[in-house]
Write a protein that holds these residues in place. Structure first.
Motif, PDB file in Angstrom:
ATOM      1  N   VAL A  35       0.844  -1.205   0.000  1.00 28.08           N
ATOM      2  CA  VAL A  35       0.000   0.000   0.000  1.00 28.08           C
ATOM      3  C   VAL A  35       0.872   1.245   0.000  1.00 28.08           C
ATOM      4  O   VAL A  35       0.585   2.229  -0.696  1.00 28.08           O
ATOM      5  CB  VAL A  35      -0.953  -0.006   1.219  1.00 28.08           C
ATOM      6  CG1 VAL A  35      -1.674   1.333   1.351  1.00 28.08           C
ATOM      7  CG2 VAL A  35      -1.977  -1.130   1.090  1.00 28.08           C
ATOM      8  N   LEU A  36       1.946   1.219   0.778  1.00 31.03           N
ATOM      9  CA  LEU A  36       2.886   2.348   0.814  1.00 31.03           C
ATOM     10  C   LEU A  36       3.450   2.623  -0.573  1.00 31.03           C
ATOM     11  O   LEU A  36       3.493   3.782  -1.025  1.00 31.03           O
ATOM     12  CB  LEU A  36       3.993   2.042   1.811  1.00 31.03           C
ATOM     13  CG  LEU A  36       5.140   3.033   1.974  1.00 31.03           C
ATOM     14  CD1 LEU A  36       5.610   3.067   3.437  1.00 31.03           C
ATOM     15  CD2 LEU A  36       6.336   2.652   1.098  1.00 31.03           C
ATOM     16  N   VAL A  37       3.857   1.561  -1.272  1.00 31.29           N
ATOM     17  CA  VAL A  37       4.401   1.721  -2.622  1.00 31.29           C
ATOM     18  C   VAL A  37       3.337   2.276  -3.565  1.00 31.29           C
ATOM     19  O   VAL A  37       3.618   3.150  -4.395  1.00 31.29           O
ATOM     20  CB  VAL A  37       4.959   0.380  -3.138  1.00 31.29           C
ATOM     21  CG1 VAL A  37       5.318   0.481  -4.620  1.00 31.29           C
ATOM     22  CG2 VAL A  37       6.181  -0.028  -2.328  1.00 31.29           C
ATOM     23  N   ILE A  41       3.728   5.510  -6.063  1.00 30.74           N
ATOM     24  CA  ILE A  41       3.746   5.458  -7.529  1.00 30.74           C
ATOM     25  C   ILE A  41       2.516   6.117  -8.147  1.00 30.74           C
ATOM     26  O   ILE A  41       2.538   6.489  -9.323  1.00 30.74           O
ATOM     27  CB  ILE A  41       3.902   4.008  -8.036  1.00 30.74           C
ATOM     28  CG1 ILE A  41       2.716   3.150  -7.628  1.00 30.74           C
ATOM     29  CG2 ILE A  41       5.208   3.415  -7.552  1.00 30.74           C
ATOM     30  CD1 ILE A  41       2.805   1.723  -8.147  1.00 30.74           C
ATOM     31  N   THR A  42       1.439   6.277  -7.379  1.00 33.33           N
ATOM     32  CA  THR A  42       0.252   6.971  -7.891  1.00 33.33           C
ATOM     33  C   THR A  42       0.280   8.461  -7.609  1.00 33.33           C
ATOM     34  O   THR A  42      -0.657   9.180  -7.946  1.00 33.33           O
ATOM     35  CB  THR A  42      -1.029   6.361  -7.301  1.00 33.33           C
ATOM     36  OG1 THR A  42      -0.983   6.416  -5.866  1.00 33.33           O
ATOM     37  CG2 THR A  42      -1.205   4.923  -7.769  1.00 33.33           C
ATOM     38  N   GLY A  43       1.360   8.934  -6.970  1.00 33.40           N
ATOM     39  CA  GLY A  43       1.520  10.364  -6.750  1.00 33.40           C
ATOM     40  C   GLY A  43       0.728  10.928  -5.591  1.00 33.40           C
ATOM     41  O   GLY A  43       0.621  12.151  -5.455  1.00 33.40           O
ATOM     42  N   GLN A  44       0.204  10.069  -4.720  1.00 34.41           N
ATOM     43  CA  GLN A  44      -0.540  10.573  -3.568  1.00 34.41           C
ATOM     44  C   GLN A  44       0.382  11.107  -2.484  1.00 34.41           C
ATOM     45  O   GLN A  44      -0.051  11.857  -1.607  1.00 34.41           O
ATOM     46  CB  GLN A  44      -1.435   9.469  -3.009  1.00 34.41           C
ATOM     47  CG  GLN A  44      -2.488   8.974  -3.999  1.00 34.41           C
ATOM     48  CD  GLN A  44      -3.343   7.855  -3.433  1.00 34.41           C
ATOM     49  OE1 GLN A  44      -4.068   8.043  -2.463  1.00 34.41           O
ATOM     50  NE2 GLN A  44      -3.247   6.675  -4.029  1.00 34.41           N
ATOM     51  N   VAL A  45       1.659  10.698  -2.537  1.00 36.71           N
ATOM     52  CA  VAL A  45       2.677  11.227  -1.624  1.00 36.71           C
ATOM     53  C   VAL A  45       3.913  11.563  -2.450  1.00 36.71           C
ATOM     54  O   VAL A  45       4.060  11.106  -3.588  1.00 36.71           O
ATOM     55  CB  VAL A  45       3.047  10.211  -0.518  1.00 36.71           C
ATOM     56  CG1 VAL A  45       1.850   9.932   0.382  1.00 36.71           C
ATOM     57  CG2 VAL A  45       3.583   8.922  -1.119  1.00 36.71           C
ATOM     58  N   ALA A  65      12.436  -6.517  -3.053  1.00 37.66           N
ATOM     59  CA  ALA A  65      11.716  -6.867  -4.276  1.00 37.66           C
ATOM     60  C   ALA A  65      10.805  -5.732  -4.724  1.00 37.66           C
ATOM     61  O   ALA A  65      10.695  -5.441  -5.925  1.00 37.66           O
ATOM     62  CB  ALA A  65      10.904  -8.140  -4.055  1.00 37.66           C
ATOM     63  N   LEU A  66      10.149  -5.051  -3.778  1.00 39.20           N
ATOM     64  CA  LEU A  66       9.264  -3.940  -4.129  1.00 39.20           C
ATOM     65  C   LEU A  66      10.045  -2.772  -4.734  1.00 39.20           C
ATOM     66  O   LEU A  66       9.615  -2.173  -5.728  1.00 39.20           O
ATOM     67  CB  LEU A  66       8.500  -3.465  -2.887  1.00 39.20           C
ATOM     68  CG  LEU A  66       7.389  -4.379  -2.366  1.00 39.20           C
ATOM     69  CD1 LEU A  66       6.897  -3.896  -1.011  1.00 39.20           C
ATOM     70  CD2 LEU A  66       6.233  -4.440  -3.365  1.00 39.20           C
ATOM     71  N   VAL A  67      11.184  -2.443  -4.139  1.00 39.15           N
ATOM     72  CA  VAL A  67      12.010  -1.347  -4.661  1.00 39.15           C
ATOM     73  C   VAL A  67      12.433  -1.641  -6.095  1.00 39.15           C
ATOM     74  O   VAL A  67      12.379  -0.775  -6.973  1.00 39.15           O
ATOM     75  CB  VAL A  67      13.246  -1.129  -3.767  1.00 39.15           C
ATOM     76  CG1 VAL A  67      14.216  -0.136  -4.404  1.00 39.15           C
ATOM     77  CG2 VAL A  67      12.824  -0.628  -2.389  1.00 39.15           C
ATOM     78  N   ASN A  68      12.838  -2.874  -6.342  1.00 39.10           N
ATOM     79  CA  ASN A  68      13.303  -3.263  -7.668  1.00 39.10           C
ATOM     80  C   ASN A  68      12.154  -3.354  -8.668  1.00 39.10           C
ATOM     81  O   ASN A  68      12.243  -2.843  -9.789  1.00 39.10           O
ATOM     82  CB  ASN A  68      14.021  -4.609  -7.572  1.00 39.10           C
ATOM     83  CG  ASN A  68      14.679  -5.019  -8.869  1.00 39.10           C
ATOM     84  OD1 ASN A  68      15.209  -4.192  -9.610  1.00 39.10           O
ATOM     85  ND2 ASN A  68      14.651  -6.304  -9.173  1.00 39.10           N
ATOM     86  N   GLN A  69      11.069  -3.979  -8.274  1.00 37.29           N
ATOM     87  CA  GLN A  69       9.940  -4.215  -9.189  1.00 37.29           C
ATOM     88  C   GLN A  69       9.326  -2.921  -9.695  1.00 37.29           C
ATOM     89  O   GLN A  69       8.953  -2.813 -10.870  1.00 37.29           O
ATOM     90  CB  GLN A  69       8.884  -5.055  -8.484  1.00 37.29           C
ATOM     91  CG  GLN A  69       7.641  -5.338  -9.334  1.00 37.29           C
ATOM     92  CD  GLN A  69       6.596  -6.148  -8.582  1.00 37.29           C
ATOM     93  OE1 GLN A  69       6.835  -6.618  -7.465  1.00 37.29           O
ATOM     94  NE2 GLN A  69       5.436  -6.313  -9.189  1.00 37.29           N
ATOM     95  N   TYR A  70       9.208  -1.927  -8.825  1.00 36.02           N
ATOM     96  CA  TYR A  70       8.522  -0.688  -9.197  1.00 36.02           C
ATOM     97  C   TYR A  70       9.487   0.450  -9.532  1.00 36.02           C
ATOM     98  O   TYR A  70       9.065   1.606  -9.621  1.00 36.02           O
ATOM     99  CB  TYR A  70       7.564  -0.274  -8.077  1.00 36.02           C
ATOM    100  CG  TYR A  70       6.402  -1.233  -7.937  1.00 36.02           C
ATOM    101  CD1 TYR A  70       5.310  -1.163  -8.795  1.00 36.02           C
ATOM    102  CD2 TYR A  70       6.408  -2.236  -6.980  1.00 36.02           C
ATOM    103  CE1 TYR A  70       4.241  -2.053  -8.686  1.00 36.02           C
ATOM    104  CE2 TYR A  70       5.347  -3.136  -6.869  1.00 36.02           C
ATOM    105  CZ  TYR A  70       4.277  -3.035  -7.722  1.00 36.02           C
ATOM    106  OH  TYR A  70       3.230  -3.918  -7.624  1.00 36.02           O
ATOM    107  N   LEU A 177      12.411   6.857  -0.071  1.00 35.85           N
ATOM    108  CA  LEU A 177      12.126   6.538  -1.470  1.00 35.85           C
ATOM    109  C   LEU A 177      11.323   7.628  -2.154  1.00 35.85           C
ATOM    110  O   LEU A 177      10.513   8.317  -1.533  1.00 35.85           O
ATOM    111  CB  LEU A 177      11.332   5.224  -1.556  1.00 35.85           C
ATOM    112  CG  LEU A 177      11.960   3.992  -0.910  1.00 35.85           C
ATOM    113  CD1 LEU A 177      10.953   2.864  -0.860  1.00 35.85           C
ATOM    114  CD2 LEU A 177      13.207   3.569  -1.669  1.00 35.85           C
ATOM    115  N   ASN A 178      11.547   7.761  -3.458  1.00 35.28           N
ATOM    116  CA  ASN A 178      10.665   8.567  -4.302  1.00 35.28           C
ATOM    117  C   ASN A 178      10.669   7.965  -5.703  1.00 35.28           C
ATOM    118  O   ASN A 178      11.255   6.907  -5.942  1.00 35.28           O
ATOM    119  CB  ASN A 178      11.062  10.052  -4.290  1.00 35.28           C
ATOM    120  CG  ASN A 178      12.444  10.294  -4.851  1.00 35.28           C
ATOM    121  OD1 ASN A 178      12.871   9.650  -5.802  1.00 35.28           O
ATOM    122  ND2 ASN A 178      13.175  11.242  -4.260  1.00 35.28           N
ATOM    123  N   THR A 179      10.027   8.641  -6.621  1.00 36.07           N
ATOM    124  CA  THR A 179       9.962   8.140  -8.000  1.00 36.07           C
ATOM    125  C   THR A 179      10.615   9.116  -8.970  1.00 36.07           C
ATOM    126  O   THR A 179      10.417   9.019 -10.177  1.00 36.07           O
ATOM    127  CB  THR A 179       8.493   7.914  -8.423  1.00 36.07           C
ATOM    128  OG1 THR A 179       7.768   9.152  -8.270  1.00 36.07           O
ATOM    129  CG2 THR A 179       7.828   6.840  -7.579  1.00 36.07           C
TER     130      THR A 179
END
Length: 272
Positions: A35-37, A41-45, A65-70, A177-179
Motif C-alpha cells: 500500500v505504501l508503494v 507510484i500513484t503520486g498521492q505522496v 523486491a518492491l524497490v526493484n519491481q517498481y 524513497l521517491n519516483t
C-alpha cells in the motif's frame, strides 16, 4: 510534501519521517508496504519511508523486491535506534497480559524476553503503534503491544517493561524513497545496485573484483531468488566510495559485465 509511512503515528516509520524531514511532516498511514508503494507510484505522496533491514532480524527481502519491481529511487537512508517496550492499558501489569499483538519483526527482536513468559501468546499484527492505538481505542484489557515510547504517550498506555529487545543495541535501516530522477548531490558517497550474473563459475567474483579495483567498499551484499527463473538469483549490493569518479568508472564496467544492471539509488552514507 507528504510522506507515506508503514503504520500509524507513533510508529518507528513515523519517527524516521520526522527526523529525516521535519517533525511536523504530513504523513499518509499505510497498513502494508505494498500500500505504501502504491501511494508513492500513484503520486498521492512525494516520498516514502521503508524499513529494509534490522541488526537483529536481518534483511526484509520482500521490500528489496518492491524497490526493484517498481523502479523506486532510493533518495537516502536512515538508521534508527529501535527500543521496544511492552505496554498496555493504565494499571495493567505483566501478570494481566494474556496476548501481545505486534508486527512479526518486533516479535523476532524480542523473542528472548517472551521466553520467560511462556503463557503469553504472541499474535502477529500489521503495525506496532497500530496495536497501541487499538488497545487504547477499544479498551482492550489483557492485550499488550510492543511499540515505542512515543506510541505509549500518544495513546496513553503504561509501559510495563522497557527495552525488551534481545540485543539492546538494536538498529533498523530505512530507505527514503521517491519516483523522481536520481539526483546526485555533492555529498553523495554511497550507492545501492542490483544485478544478475551469468550462471557460471567465477561470475560474481569477477564483478566483486572490479569493485575492489575501482576502490569501492562493499558494505552489503544480499541475494534474492528470481521467482520466474528457478535457482537464479539477483544480487543487491551497497557500496561506498571516497571519489565519485572511481564509482563512475566501476559503474560503466559493471553495466557491460553484469546482467540487468540497475542503479537503485545514489545518496549520502549515514553510517560512518
Amino acid at each position: 510534501m507528504k510522506v507515506a509511512i508503514q503504520g500509524v503515528q507513533g510508529s518507528f516509520h513515523h519517527k524516521v519521517a520526522q527526523e529525516f524531514f521535519i517533525p511536523e511532516v504530513p504523513v499518509a498511514e499505510c497498513m502494508s508496504f505494498p500500500v505504501l508503494v502504491d501511494q508513492l507510484i500513484t503520486g498521492q505522496v512525494t516520498a516514502a519511508v521503508m524499513a529494509i533491514e534490522n541488526s537483529i532480524a536481518g534483511a526484509i527481502l520482500p521490500n528489496y523486491a518492491l524497490v526493484n519491481q517498481y523502479d523506486l529511487t532510493i533518495d537516502g537512508e536512515y538508521y534508527l535506534d529501535v527500543q521496544h517496550n511492552l505496554m498496555g492499558l493504565p494499571g495493567q501489569t505483566i501478570a494481566d497480559i494474556k496476548e501481545v499483538w505486534s508486527h512479526p519483526m518486533a516479535h523476532i527482536q524480542c523473542r528472548q524476553f517472551f521466553q520467560n513468559y511462556p503463557d503469553i501468546k504472541l499474535v502477529e499484527d500489521t503495525d506496532t503503534a497500530g496495536v497501541a492505538r487499538q488497545i487504547q481505542k477499544e479498551g482492550l484489557k489483557g492485550i499488550g503491544a510492543i511499540a515505542s515510547v512515543a506510541a505509549s504517550q500518544i495513546y496513553n498506555l503504561d509501559i510495563i517493561a522497557s527495552q525488551i529487545q534481545t540485543i539492546k543495541n538494536n538498529e533498523t535501516r530505512f530507505f527514503i524513497l521517491n519516483t523522481q530522477e536520481k539526483q546526485i548531490g555533492d555529498d553523495c558517497d554511497k550507492a545501492s545496485l542490483c544485478f544478475t550474473t551469468d550462471h557460471k563459475r567465477g561470475s560474481l567474483a569477477t564483478i566483486l573484483n572490479v569493485m575492489s579495483d575501482c576502490k569501492l567498499n562493499l558494505t552489503k551484499i544480499q541475494s534474492m531468488p528470481i521467482i520466474e527463473t528457478p535457482w537464479k538469483y539477483a544480487f543487491f549490493v551497497d557500496i561506498t566510495f571516497d571519489v565519485y569518479t572511481d564509482y563512475e568508472k566501476a559503474k560503466k564496467i559493471l553495466q557491460i559485465m553484469a546482467t540487468d544492471f540497475k542503479v537503485l539509488g545514489e545518496y549520502k552514507n549515514r553510517k560512518k
